[in-house]
Design an enzyme around this catalytic site. Structure first.
Site, PDB file in Angstrom:
ATOM      1  N   GLY A   1       0.808  -1.215   0.000  1.00 24.53           N
ATOM      2  CA  GLY A   1       0.000   0.000   0.000  1.00 24.53           C
ATOM      3  C   GLY A   1       0.843   1.266   0.000  1.00 24.53           C
ATOM      4  O   GLY A   1       0.527   2.238  -0.698  1.00 24.53           O
ATOM      5  N   SER A   2       1.923   1.271   0.771  1.00 18.98           N
ATOM      6  CA  SER A   2       2.742   2.483   0.879  1.00 18.98           C
ATOM      7  C   SER A   2       3.326   2.858  -0.479  1.00 18.98           C
ATOM      8  O   SER A   2       3.291   4.021  -0.888  1.00 18.98           O
ATOM      9  CB  SER A   2       3.874   2.280   1.886  1.00 18.98           C
ATOM     10  OG  SER A   2       3.349   1.982   3.161  1.00 18.98           O
TER      11      SER A   2
ATOM     12  N   ASN B   1      -7.938   3.781   8.620  1.00 22.55           N
ATOM     13  CA  ASN B   1      -7.351   2.610   9.259  1.00 22.55           C
ATOM     14  C   ASN B   1      -7.442   2.640  10.782  1.00 22.55           C
ATOM     15  O   ASN B   1      -7.357   1.610  11.427  1.00 22.55           O
ATOM     16  CB  ASN B   1      -5.885   2.449   8.837  1.00 22.55           C
ATOM     17  CG  ASN B   1      -5.093   3.720   8.968  1.00 22.55           C
ATOM     18  OD1 ASN B   1      -5.439   4.740   8.370  1.00 22.55           O
ATOM     19  ND2 ASN B   1      -4.043   3.691   9.750  1.00 22.55           N
TER      20      ASN B   1
ATOM     21  N   GLN C   1      -7.798  -0.241   3.441  1.00 19.64           N
ATOM     22  CA  GLN C   1      -8.682  -0.814   4.464  1.00 19.64           C
ATOM     23  C   GLN C   1     -10.032  -1.247   3.889  1.00 19.64           C
ATOM     24  O   GLN C   1     -10.822  -1.910   4.576  1.00 19.64           O
ATOM     25  CB  GLN C   1      -8.925   0.206   5.591  1.00 19.64           C
ATOM     26  CG  GLN C   1      -7.692   0.481   6.436  1.00 19.64           C
ATOM     27  CD  GLN C   1      -7.296  -0.683   7.336  1.00 19.64           C
ATOM     28  OE1 GLN C   1      -8.110  -1.523   7.711  1.00 19.64           O
ATOM     29  NE2 GLN C   1      -6.028  -0.740   7.689  1.00 19.64           N
TER      30      GLN C   1
ATOM     31  N   HIS D   1      -1.917  -7.800   2.532  1.00 25.49           N
ATOM     32  CA  HIS D   1      -1.885  -8.297   3.918  1.00 25.49           C
ATOM     33  C   HIS D   1      -3.015  -7.736   4.776  1.00 25.49           C
ATOM     34  O   HIS D   1      -3.154  -8.104   5.938  1.00 25.49           O
ATOM     35  CB  HIS D   1      -0.511  -8.078   4.557  1.00 25.49           C
ATOM     36  CG  HIS D   1      -0.187  -6.692   4.998  1.00 25.49           C
ATOM     37  ND1 HIS D   1      -0.262  -6.301   6.311  1.00 25.49           N
ATOM     38  CD2 HIS D   1       0.226  -5.602   4.308  1.00 25.49           C
ATOM     39  CE1 HIS D   1       0.111  -5.024   6.404  1.00 25.49           C
ATOM     40  NE2 HIS D   1       0.407  -4.579   5.204  1.00 25.49           N
TER      41      HIS D   1
ATOM     42  N   THR E   1      12.091  -7.842 -10.723  1.00 26.03           N
ATOM     43  CA  THR E   1      11.501  -9.152 -11.018  1.00 26.03           C
ATOM     44  C   THR E   1      10.237  -9.353 -10.188  1.00 26.03           C
ATOM     45  O   THR E   1      10.241  -9.123  -8.975  1.00 26.03           O
ATOM     46  CB  THR E   1      12.537 -10.260 -10.731  1.00 26.03           C
ATOM     47  OG1 THR E   1      13.702  -9.969 -11.487  1.00 26.03           O
ATOM     48  CG2 THR E   1      11.997 -11.628 -11.095  1.00 26.03           C
TER      49      THR E   1
ATOM     50  N   CYS F   1       3.466   6.224  21.282  1.00 27.88           N
ATOM     51  CA  CYS F   1       4.554   6.226  22.270  1.00 27.88           C
ATOM     52  C   CYS F   1       5.540   5.109  22.021  1.00 27.88           C
ATOM     53  O   CYS F   1       6.741   5.262  22.211  1.00 27.88           O
ATOM     54  CB  CYS F   1       3.996   6.053  23.680  1.00 27.88           C
ATOM     55  SG  CYS F   1       2.985   7.432  24.180  1.00 27.88           S
TER      56      CYS F   1
HETATM   57  C1  LIG Z   1      -1.708  -0.650   6.015  1.00 27.99           C
HETATM   58  C2  LIG Z   1      -2.055   0.591   5.300  1.00 27.99           C
HETATM   59  C3  LIG Z   1      -1.180   1.167   4.364  1.00 27.99           C
HETATM   60  C4  LIG Z   1       0.199   0.616   4.111  1.00 27.99           C
HETATM   61  O1  LIG Z   1       0.172  -0.584   3.393  1.00 27.99           O
HETATM   62  P1  LIG Z   1       1.499  -1.488   3.383  1.00 27.99           P
HETATM   63  O2  LIG Z   1       1.178  -2.590   2.420  1.00 27.99           O
HETATM   64  O3  LIG Z   1       1.690  -1.987   4.767  1.00 27.99           O
HETATM   65  O4  LIG Z   1       2.604  -0.623   2.900  1.00 27.99           O
HETATM   66  C5  LIG Z   1      -1.583   2.296   3.696  1.00 27.99           C
HETATM   67  N1  LIG Z   1      -2.791   2.843   3.926  1.00 27.99           N
HETATM   68  C6  LIG Z   1      -3.657   2.321   4.808  1.00 27.99           C
HETATM   69  C7  LIG Z   1      -4.981   2.959   4.990  1.00 27.99           C
HETATM   70  C8  LIG Z   1      -3.313   1.190   5.530  1.00 27.99           C
HETATM   71  O5  LIG Z   1      -4.178   0.689   6.415  1.00 27.99           O
END
Ligand SMILES: *Cc1c(COP(=O)(O)O)cnc(C)c1O
Length: 396
Positions: free
Chosen positions: A69-70, A150, A178, A200, A236, A323
């Site tokens: 996602g990132s 999230n 999400q 994931h 790849t 924290c």
């Molecule tokens: C988990 C999450 C991400 C990041 O996804 P990754 O696959 O862990 O990089 C981005 N946006 C939201 C809303 C998420 O919940």
């Protein structure tokens, strides 16, 4: 162990595991190789792309595989920004409660001269199409708003926001990490130009995701190298994880209604149970909410202490405050919905999946009630509040 942190990550489903192993064992070729063993890998890759596209209402050529996602968020935002800058458009609209993958990507663009406008999300934790329409300017090059949050699980009116963007010809990206696999997503019906997802979060493997990009939208590569992913994402391909992600997504979409019917009563019971703790409050809109998300503030406690004591009882949950990562800042999401610092520090997120049971929910309610009472009993501040020397923030 009771696992109630599915917004952080999920357990891989059996179908996702079963899809992955045969690729690792016997179809491990490089999809760019010309011999037939390589082409078998390529076939598995393209079959997965096709199946993922169907789940989203997209075309296979609109699917780019990323590391998650990132990366998808970063590529979407950078692509729209570069395309905008070429036309002298450097205004970007987003919201105050986006994931850090979006907020930090936007921060980097600000340092390159882009103007980022973060819309208020109000107490309910949402953005309205009217807010977006009012913010759009002739030099707006991107609207990026998350499909579902999230932390507090609120669901934004994405189709209507997409409609506003379409009418004003402004590219619209949504971080749907999400949402995908949990609530209905259709990129055409919901007017989405770019969308990020991550395997994931729906019982697939970690480290793999998708950027959907509508045909014709400009796309910039973040990683230069070979010509994989039509030259837009070198490296790849991780075919085992891609095939596993396709299986997890198909499974999640096929069982979406059944899972929601299981989860919504559990979520509502959890909200009801935790609401009976005095000086507690649900964070985020109660109705427009992901089926598995519960997020509460409890006045007079620290979220970290709560988490550690729940861990002792075998419960995995999460706190909005950061924290643990070395910072004392409370969650930017809870601050964005107007929770004062003090209350935002005492937050708890419980995110359920279809693997959770009604019995587990009762155990969570009992454990949280006991731990909150215990922590308050040890807090001098709480005693001062009870003695009327310090005012309460939340209503009883
Ligand atoms: C988990 C999450 C991400 C990041 O996804 P990754 O696959 O862990 O990089 C981005 N946006 C939201 C809303 C998420 O919940």
């Amino acid at each position: 162990m009771i696992y109630a942190d599915n917004a952080a990550t999920t357990k891989m489903s059996q179908v996702a595991l079963d899809a992955m192993i045969p690729i690792l064992e016997s179809n491990w070729g490089n999809a760019s190789s010309l011999y037939s063993f390589g082409q078998q890998a390529k076939d598995a890759l393209e079959d997965a792309r096709q199946r993922i596209a169907v789940c989203l209402g997209a075309q296979p050529r609109e699917i780019i595989f990323t590391s998650g996602g990132s990366e998808a968020d970063n590529q979407a935002i950078v692509s729209a920004a570069r395309a905008g800058a070429r036309k002298g458009k450097k205004h970007i609209i987003s919201s105050a409660f986006e994931h850090h993958a979006v907020l930090h990507a936007l921060k980097a663009l600000e340092q390159q001269g882009f103007e980022v406008q973060l819309l208020d999300v109000g107490e309910a934790g949402t953005v309205t199409p009217d807010q977006v329409e009012a913010a759009i300017r002739p030099d707006t090059c991107l609207v990026t708003l998350m499909f579902a949050n999230n932390e507090i699980g609120t669901i934004l009116p994405i189709a209507q926001i997409g409609e506003v963007c379409k009418a004003h010809k402004v590219p619209f990206h949504t971080d749907a990490v999400q949402a995908v696999g949990h609530i209905p997503v259709d990129v055409v019906a919901q007017n989405i130009d770019m969308l990020s997802l991550s395997a994931h979060k729906f019982h697939g493997p970690k480290g793999i995701g998708v950027l959907y990009v509508r045909k014709g939208m400009p796309l910039t590569s973040l990683i230069e190298g070979g010509a994989q992913e039509r030259g837009k994402r070198a490296g790849t391909e991780n075919i085992a994880e891609i095939v596993s992600m396709a299986a997890a997504l198909e499974d999640a979409c096929a069982n979406m209604e059944r899972n929601a019917n299981h989860l919504i009563p559990l979520r509502n019971r959890l909200i009801e149970g935790l609401s009976s703790i005095p000086y507690s409050a649900l964070n985020g809109d109660a109705e427009h909410r992901l089926p598995g998300n519960v997020n509460f503030c409890f006045e007079g406690i620290e979220g970290e202490s709560l988490l550690l004591l729940l861990d002792d009882k075998g419960i995995c949950a999460s706190s909005g405050s950061a924290c643990t990562s070395g910072s004392l800042d409370p969650s930017h999401v809870l601050l964005a919905i107007g929770r004062p610092h003090e209350v935002a520090h005492g937050s708890l997120r419980l995110s359920l999946s279809e693997y959770n049971t009604a019995e587990e929910v009762e155990q969570i309610i009992a454990a949280v009630t006991e731990v909150v009472e215990y922590l308050r009993g040890m807090s001098p501040l709480w005693k001062a509040k009870c003695a009327g020397k310090v005012p309460f923030v939340l209503p009883e």
